[in-house]
Design a protein around this motif. Structure first.
Motif, short mmCIF file in Angstrom:
data_model
loop_
_atom_site.label_atom_id
_atom_site.label_comp_id
_atom_site.label_asym_id
_atom_site.label_seq_id
_atom_site.Cartn_x
_atom_site.Cartn_y
_atom_site.Cartn_z
N GLY A 147 0.81 -1.22 0.00
CA GLY A 147 0.00 0.00 0.00
C GLY A 147 0.84 1.26 0.00
O GLY A 147 0.33 2.35 0.31
N ALA A 148 2.12 1.15 -0.35
CA ALA A 148 3.00 2.32 -0.35
C ALA A 148 3.26 2.80 -1.78
O ALA A 148 2.78 2.22 -2.75
N ASP A 149 4.05 3.88 -1.86
CA ASP A 149 4.32 4.55 -3.13
C ASP A 149 5.82 4.45 -3.40
O ASP A 149 6.62 4.73 -2.51
N THR A 150 6.20 4.07 -4.63
CA THR A 150 7.63 3.91 -4.92
C THR A 150 8.36 5.25 -5.02
O THR A 150 9.58 5.29 -5.08
N ALA A 151 7.61 6.36 -5.04
CA ALA A 151 8.27 7.67 -5.01
C ALA A 151 8.79 7.99 -3.61
O ALA A 151 9.58 8.91 -3.43
N ASP A 152 8.34 7.22 -2.62
CA ASP A 152 8.73 7.41 -1.22
C ASP A 152 9.94 6.50 -0.93
O ASP A 152 9.78 5.30 -0.70
N ALA A 153 11.16 7.09 -0.93
CA ALA A 153 12.38 6.29 -0.78
C ALA A 153 12.40 5.51 0.54
O ALA A 153 12.89 4.38 0.59
N ASP A 154 11.85 6.10 1.62
CA ASP A 154 11.84 5.39 2.90
C ASP A 154 10.94 4.16 2.85
O ASP A 154 11.27 3.10 3.39
#
Ligand SMILES: Nc1ncnc2c1ncn2[C@@H]1O[C@H](COP(=O)(O)OP(=O)(O)O)[C@@H](O)[C@H]1O
Ligand SMILES: Nc1ccn([C@@H]2O[C@H](COP(=O)(O)OP(=O)(O)O)[C@@H](O)[C@H]2O)c(=O)n1
Length: 227
Positions: free
Chosen positions: A50-57
């Motif tokens: 459920g995360a976004d690959t633009a979010d490096a963390d």
């Protein structure tokens, strides 16, 4: 040190890396390692959480808990994350659109490179063809055979849209060019590093491209072995 012979092949999307590497591996009795599958599977894993690959963390968190497995058998290709077979799912447009976000995280690239070298070294075959974007330059710069596989952008887009017949050709082409532009900011896979042989498949069919690659392989391995 391993005595598995590495053949490194890089190139942009749709240049024919996967299909040419698979056929060349069959002809040589070698293993075949698709490195893009690892980046795609990690992108799938990030989205699955459920995360976004633009979010490096979020990418790093997913990478620290990533039970990845891939077959190096060119006749029996599969990709798994844990118990889930993701062989088909990682080719979906939503994954293709998200994968560059994963590939631009430096720590992910280091982890991936180590994994690729370990997978190839553990092969029970005499050699492994490793294909991707940075194999000739970063993952296996000392490989005895290093090839940059290219093709004109419109030819690459046409090949990819011929595979994805349920999708609009213009949209497939646009997505491919967008991904290449994004990936090119991270690694240079459009020009050959010193010692890397270029095979341009623009005017070649698949069999002719495999023949051209086999020609380079034989020439380089004979030079290495002193014949
Ligand atoms: N030289 C070629 N001529 C025609 N079609 C090709 C050639 N090389 C590859 N193809 C086809 O183009 C498509 C894309 O190739 P693929 O191996 O997936 O490229 P990549 O791994 O570089 O993205 C495949 O359907 C493949 O069969
Ligand atoms: N060695 C590699 C291989 C792939 N990749 C990344 O993984 C993505 C998918 O690679 P792929 O080889 O499956 O893509 P295609 O060329 O087959 O379309 C690329 O768009 C890059 O973002 C990379 O960064 N380094």
């Amino acid at each position: 040190m391993t005595d598995v012979t590495i053949i490194a092949i890089d190139g942009p999307a749709g240049s024919g890396k996967s299909s040419v590497s698979k056929q060349t591996a069959r002809a040589l009795g070698y293993g075949y390692l698709d490195t893009g599958a690892a980046y795609r599977a990690l992108a799938w894993h990030v989205l699955d959480r459920g995360a976004d690959t633009a979010d490096a963390d979020a990418v790093l968190a997913a990478a620290s808990d990533f039970p990845y497995a891939i077959s190096l058998d060119p006749d029996e290709y599969w990709v798994r994350v844990g118990q889930v077979d993701v062989t088909e799912a990682i080719r979906e447009p939503r994954v293709s659109a998200a994968v560059s976000g994963v590939a631009r995280v430096p720590a992910v690239r280091v982890q991936a490179g180590e994994l690729f070298r370990a997978l190839a070294a553990a092969s029970d075959r005499p050699g492994v063809i490793i294909e991707g974007r940075d194999i000739t330059t970063v993952v296996a710069p000392d490989a005895p055979v290093r090839i940059l596989l290219t093709a004109a952008p419109e030819v690459r887009a046409a090949r990819r849209s011929a595979e994805l017949t349920d999708q609009d050709a213009a949209a497939v082409a646009a997505a491919l060019h967008k991904r290449d532009a994004s990936d090119a900011q991270v690694v240079d896979f459009l020009s050959a590093a010193p010692g890397v042989e270029v095979v341009d498949s623009t005017d070649l069919d698949l069999a002719q491209t495999v023949d051209a690659v086999l020609g380079v392989v034989h020439q380089k391995l004979e030079a290495r072995d002193g014949h």
